[in-house]
Design an enzyme around this catalytic site. Structure first.
Site, PDB file in Angstrom:
ATOM      1  N   GLU A 184       0.839  -1.213   0.000  1.00 58.37           N
ATOM      2  CA  GLU A 184       0.000   0.000   0.000  1.00 58.37           C
ATOM      3  C   GLU A 184       0.871   1.259   0.000  1.00 58.37           C
ATOM      4  O   GLU A 184       0.601   2.205  -0.749  1.00 58.37           O
ATOM      5  CB  GLU A 184      -0.927  -0.001   1.222  1.00 58.37           C
ATOM      6  N   CYS A 291      -7.647   4.602   7.889  1.00 56.23           N
ATOM      7  CA  CYS A 291      -9.012   4.329   7.436  1.00 56.23           C
ATOM      8  C   CYS A 291      -9.927   4.090   8.637  1.00 56.23           C
ATOM      9  O   CYS A 291      -9.463   3.749   9.730  1.00 56.23           O
ATOM     10  CB  CYS A 291      -9.042   3.137   6.479  1.00 56.23           C
ATOM     11  N   SER A 320       0.614  -8.567   8.214  1.00 56.48           N
ATOM     12  CA  SER A 320      -0.572  -7.709   8.160  1.00 56.48           C
ATOM     13  C   SER A 320      -0.344  -6.476   9.035  1.00 56.48           C
ATOM     14  O   SER A 320      -0.251  -6.572  10.265  1.00 56.48           O
ATOM     15  CB  SER A 320      -1.793  -8.496   8.652  1.00 56.48           C
TER      16      SER A 320
HETATM   17  S1  SF4 Z   1     -10.897  -0.629   4.943  1.00 57.78           S
HETATM   18 FE1  SF4 Z   1      -8.849   0.003   5.663  1.00 57.78          FE
HETATM   19  S2  SF4 Z   1      -7.806  -1.885   6.307  1.00 57.78           S
HETATM   20 FE2  SF4 Z   1      -9.565  -2.454   5.041  1.00 57.78          FE
HETATM   21  S3  SF4 Z   1      -8.726  -2.647   2.961  1.00 57.78           S
HETATM   22 FE3  SF4 Z   1      -9.545  -0.567   3.156  1.00 57.78          FE
HETATM   23  S4  SF4 Z   1      -7.777   0.645   3.783  1.00 57.78           S
HETATM   24 FE4  SF4 Z   1      -7.234  -1.489   4.147  1.00 57.78          FE
END
Ligand code: SF4
Length: 407
Positions: A184, A291, A320
């Site tokens: 990411e 997020c 993770s």
């Molecule tokens: S909601 Fe957050 S943790 Fe889940 S895939 Fe999207 S960015 Fe990643």
């Protein structure tokens, strides 16, 4: 400044699934967990004998992961006879990735600091981009191959990209709190080149942010930045004196929210101390790009840790990021065991195989984690890529270590 690349061809680029949700429901039901549902209905608690297990109120699969996994299943349905290739792991969960392999989906591997090898991909292949997204360079290379692209990049990751893109457009260097090797963060950092030659620097934690602060305040020279961050964590052509004046802070979505916030404040304060409040206003930006799913899981575990607990189990892949953040929070308060799956808990030997929180790549095993008698309270949470059925299996094994079962 070059203009943005043209939008992808809608006949070969898909990012909203294929309308096959109903057809794959039965397969996806395998990820559900009756035991977890039972705990949720009982105030997130399960008691058996002297053992009480308390589950955090937010845990496991997040909206981005659910969507990515669902799209992978839809892709298999839509293209039953085509070769399907995933660019890296779709999410960081060994069980989910193994199931995708069982469905005939190939997962492309990549060593740290090495680009993906797309030489085997043919125009008739279908390529799935993971929830973390891919770099601009990888996206363009794949688009050039003419294959079908199924893009599962999470909307929360796209929001970070927009932020970084805007920093670069306005002449700000993106200072990203993240792990330079994480998919990411690599994808996010690449966004600085969307409209031209923007720059980035990636800091892993507060100690690395302080190296940057020292440079801003004239307490360290450019060689301190180069030796700590170049070439792996800075953009090509990065010059500290030129590129650490106007700074915009962003973060990988799954970092420790508390640390990301503190890093943003430290960088802003360093600019103010060295060049005054006017510079902080004009030449510094910060935006919390953790997020909401990560934030909710961290908040829930902090709430759980306010209770008396004898141990915390955190389930999720060792690679993770959001699971590692959860384990770090727990380890501050209670003995914490980050396990990849239920298999790490061995009821026969009464042992647990785990990753030590806060120490990269250090695994350990102990048979001294659960007292053999007396009352005990075990806290439980799981990273955003851990399905409920796997959480349920861990619960069964925790209880079995004391000779108990959940019924
Ligand atoms: S909601 Fe957050 S943790 Fe889940 S895939 Fe999207 S960015 Fe990643």
């Amino acid at each position: 400044m070059p203009s943005s690349p043209p939008p992808p061809d809608s006949s070969t680029y898909f990012r909203k699934g294929f309308g096959l949700k109903a057809e794959i429901q039965e397969e996806l039901a395998a990820y559900e967990g009756a035991l977890v549902d039972r705990m949720k209905a009982s105030d997130y608690t399960l008691s058996a004998g002297d053992v009480t297990i308390r589950l955090a109120r937010e845990f496991g699969f997040c909206y981005g992961v659910e969507r990515a996994v669902e799209y992978a299943y839809q892709t298999r349905r839509k293209f039953p006879d085509r070769r399907i290739v995933l660019v890296g792991e779709i999410i960081h969960n060994p069980y989910v990735n193994a199931r995708l392999r069982d469905m005939g989906i190939e997962i492309l591997d990549r060593a740290e600091r090495v680009a993906f090898d797309f030489s085997s991909i043919r125009p008739e292949d279908v390529v799935i981009l993971p929830a973390f997204g891919v770099t601009i360079e990888d996206f363009e290379r794949l688009r050039g191959l003419g294959c079908i692209l199924v893009d599962t990049t999470c909307g929360s990751v796209l929001n970070v990209w927009k932020r970084v893109e805007s920093y670069a457009r306005d002449g700000f260097t993106a200072l990203i709190h993240g792990k330079y090797y994480h998919e990411e963060t690599r994808a996010t950092a690449s966004q600085v080149r969307k409209h031209g030659e923007g720059h980035y620097l990636i800091v892993r934690d507060m100690s690395e942010a302080r190296v940057v602060c020292d440079f801003i305040e004239g307490k360290a020279d450019a060689s301190a930045i180069s030796s700590r961050f170049a070439p792996h964590a800075v953009s090509p052509g990065f010059e500290p004196s030129a590129h650490l004046r106007k700074i915009g802070v962003a973060n990988q979505t799954t970092m420790l929210a508390r640390e990301s916030l503190a890093i943003g404040q430290e960088i802003g304060a360093a600019i103010a101390r060295s060049r005054g409040e006017t510079a902080r206003t004009a030449e510094f930006r910060t935006f919390d790009t953790i997020c909401s799913a990560t934030q909710e899981r961290q908040d829930a575990v902090i709430e759980l840790l306010s209770e008396p607990l004898d141990a915390m189990i955190v389930i999720g892949g060792y690679n993770s990021s959001n699971t590692i953040s959860l384990a770090a929070l727990c380890a501050e308060r209670v003995p914490t065991y980050h396990v990849e799956s239920a298999a790490a808990i061995d009821p026969e030997r009464k042992s647990i195989h785990y990753r030590r929180a806060g120490i990269k790549h250090v695994e350990a095993e102990t048979s001294d984690w659960l007292p053999s008698s007396g009352t005990v309270r075990v806290g439980l949470t799981a990273g955003a890529s851990t399905p409920n059925n796997k959480i349920g299996e861990a619960i069964v094994r925790i209880l079995a270590t004391r000779g108990l079962d959940p019924d």
